[in-house]
Design a protein around this motif. Structure first.
Motif, short mmCIF file in Angstrom:
data_model
loop_
_atom_site.label_atom_id
_atom_site.label_comp_id
_atom_site.label_asym_id
_atom_site.label_seq_id
_atom_site.Cartn_x
_atom_site.Cartn_y
_atom_site.Cartn_z
N PHE A 90 19.07 28.79 1.28
CA PHE A 90 20.49 28.66 0.93
C PHE A 90 21.34 29.58 1.79
N THR A 91 20.82 30.75 2.09
CA THR A 91 21.53 31.65 3.01
C THR A 91 21.68 31.00 4.37
N GLY A 92 20.60 30.36 4.85
CA GLY A 92 20.68 29.66 6.12
C GLY A 92 21.69 28.53 6.10
N ALA A 93 21.71 27.77 4.99
CA ALA A 93 22.69 26.68 4.86
C ALA A 93 24.11 27.22 4.88
N ALA A 94 24.32 28.38 4.24
CA ALA A 94 25.64 29.00 4.24
C ALA A 94 26.04 29.41 5.65
N VAL A 95 25.09 29.94 6.42
CA VAL A 95 25.37 30.34 7.80
C VAL A 95 25.73 29.12 8.65
N VAL A 96 24.95 28.02 8.49
CA VAL A 96 25.26 26.79 9.21
C VAL A 96 26.64 26.28 8.82
N GLY A 97 26.94 26.34 7.52
CA GLY A 97 28.25 25.89 7.05
C GLY A 97 29.38 26.71 7.65
N MET A 98 29.22 28.02 7.68
CA MET A 98 30.26 28.87 8.25
C MET A 98 30.42 28.64 9.74
N SER A 99 29.32 28.32 10.42
CA SER A 99 29.39 28.15 11.87
C SER A 99 30.17 26.91 12.26
N SER A 100 30.17 25.88 11.37
CA SER A 100 30.85 24.63 11.71
C SER A 100 32.11 24.40 10.90
N SER A 101 32.44 25.36 10.02
CA SER A 101 33.61 25.19 9.17
C SER A 101 34.89 25.40 9.96
N ALA A 102 35.83 24.49 9.73
CA ALA A 102 37.13 24.60 10.39
C ALA A 102 38.20 25.08 9.42
N GLY A 103 37.75 25.49 8.23
CA GLY A 103 38.69 25.99 7.25
C GLY A 103 39.57 24.92 6.63
N ALA A 104 39.10 23.69 6.63
CA ALA A 104 39.92 22.59 6.14
C ALA A 104 39.57 22.19 4.71
N ALA A 105 38.92 23.08 3.96
CA ALA A 105 38.48 22.75 2.62
C ALA A 105 39.67 22.53 1.68
N THR A 106 39.55 21.55 0.81
CA THR A 106 40.54 21.31 -0.23
C THR A 106 39.82 21.34 -1.57
N LEU A 107 40.60 21.59 -2.62
CA LEU A 107 40.00 21.67 -3.96
C LEU A 107 39.35 20.35 -4.32
N LEU A 108 39.98 19.21 -3.99
CA LEU A 108 39.40 17.91 -4.30
C LEU A 108 38.07 17.72 -3.57
N GLY A 109 38.01 18.06 -2.30
CA GLY A 109 36.78 17.91 -1.53
C GLY A 109 35.64 18.73 -2.10
N VAL A 110 35.93 19.98 -2.45
CA VAL A 110 34.90 20.85 -3.03
C VAL A 110 34.45 20.30 -4.37
N ALA A 111 35.41 19.84 -5.19
CA ALA A 111 35.05 19.29 -6.51
C ALA A 111 34.16 18.06 -6.36
N LEU A 112 34.47 17.21 -5.39
CA LEU A 112 33.65 16.02 -5.17
C LEU A 112 32.24 16.39 -4.73
N CYS A 113 32.11 17.41 -3.88
CA CYS A 113 30.77 17.85 -3.45
C CYS A 113 29.98 18.43 -4.62
N VAL A 114 30.66 19.17 -5.49
CA VAL A 114 29.99 19.72 -6.68
C VAL A 114 29.52 18.58 -7.58
N ILE A 115 30.36 17.56 -7.75
CA ILE A 115 29.97 16.39 -8.55
C ILE A 115 28.75 15.71 -7.93
N ALA A 116 28.76 15.55 -6.61
CA ALA A 116 27.63 14.92 -5.92
C ALA A 116 26.35 15.73 -6.10
N ALA A 117 26.45 17.05 -5.95
CA ALA A 117 25.26 17.90 -6.09
C ALA A 117 24.72 17.86 -7.51
N ALA A 118 25.62 17.90 -8.50
CA ALA A 118 25.18 17.85 -9.90
C ALA A 118 24.55 16.50 -10.23
#
Length: 303
Positions: free
Chosen positions: A136-164
């Motif tokens: 999970f730490t590695g996944a976080a590092v990969v995420g930070m390396s490619s993140s453009a800072g374009a996260a929105t609350l809706l997008g995060v909520a949808l990803c949480v729904i998908a993961a659950a």
């Protein structure tokens, strides 16, 4: 310390590896098809293609319908994983950069391990938990390396729904695999997901008529390989490994996505992405290795 890859364990491990590689390739092809297909239409097209392949294989193999005792698990996993997960993830990637989406989705294996420990009696093995933490730490590092800072609350909520949805689907899918085969359970789930996504049929027909051939071929690829084949190999592995173990193997996906994006899309990974990929693979390796004494004393699994 020795690798736990005896003959009885080699086939499930290989099946999990096939799943990981094909699911990693899906990110590349979703990017290609997602420009021309809306989230629901993309999910329906993918599921319909996968269902055609799976039903054909099921009939050719002479398998009958899944036993009645598996129907509950098939319906629930089909609705949650094949329908809700795919639509939510496709939708989320319209509001998130790929790195942030991958990071949030990778809470799924953590939820799978926790739910498996609480509800399937799998416990919380130290080695598994340690491997998940490293990955999970590695996944976080990969995420930070490619993140453009374009996260929105809706997008995060949808990803949480998908993961659950993914985690709960695995929880109900695993008992179904005791009575039904991997092919039966996967085919049933894919068909249920296809039916659930039928409200998007109008969008799919309209968008398919206007989409370039490359996007349509990407959609078909998603249905045949990351869906029909990969979900079947996943079910095969899940029937023979703990939910936590097979879920942890998916942490290799971010590392493979980095490599595939490099090869197919020409996106050269930075040092941070490479370091994160190494951590992802290292965490998976931790979950798959056992001390020599434990390896010799553990019972041989059956296929």
């Amino acid at each position: 310390m020795t690798s736990d890859l005896r003959p009885g364990r080699a086939r499930p491990a290989l099946a999990a590896a096939v799943t990981v590689v094909l699911w990693a390739s899906a990110f590349v092809f979703i990017r290609s098809a997602g420009a021309d297909f809306s989230p629901g239409a993309l999910a329906l097209g993918r599921l319909f293609s996968g269902s055609v392949v799976l039903v054909t294989i099921l009939l050719m193999a002479g398998h009958g319908p899944p036993p009645r005792s598996t129907w509950r698990g098939i319906v629930v996993s089909g609705l949650l994983w094949f329908a809700v997960y795919m639509v939510a993830l496709n939708w989320a990637e319209q509001h998130l950069d790929a790195g942030t989406a991958a990071l949030v989705i990778n809470t799924g294996p953590v939820l799978i391990a926790l739910l498996g420990g609480f509800f399937l009696g799998e416990g919380f093995p130290i080695r598994l938990m340690a491997g998940i933490a490293v990955s999970f730490t590695g996944a976080a590092v990969v995420g930070m390396s490619s993140s453009a800072g374009a996260a929105t609350l809706l997008g995060v909520a949808l990803c949480v729904i998908a993961a659950a949805a993914w985690a709960v689907a695995v929880l109900v899918q695993k008992p179904a695999l005791v009575q039904g085969s991997a092919l039966q359970v996967t085919t049933g789930g894919c068909v249920v997901g296809t039916i659930a996504c039928l409200p998007f049929a109008g969008q799919l027909l309209e968008e398919a008529a206007a989409a370039p051939l490359s996007a349509t071929l990407s959609l078909i690829y998603l249905g045949v390989f990351p869906t029909a084949i990969a979900f079947t190999t996943w079910a095969y592995a899940l029937a023979r490994m703990t939910a936590g173990q097979v879920g942890a193997t998916t942490y290799a996906v971010p590392a493979l996505v980095v490599v595939l994006a490099w090869i197919v899309l020409g996106e050269v990974p930075g040092p941070l992405a490479l370091a994160g990929g190494v951590l992802c693979l290292g965490g998976v390796a931790i979950t798959r290795w056992r001390p020599g004494r434990a390896r010799r004393s553990s019972p041989e699994p059956t296929d």
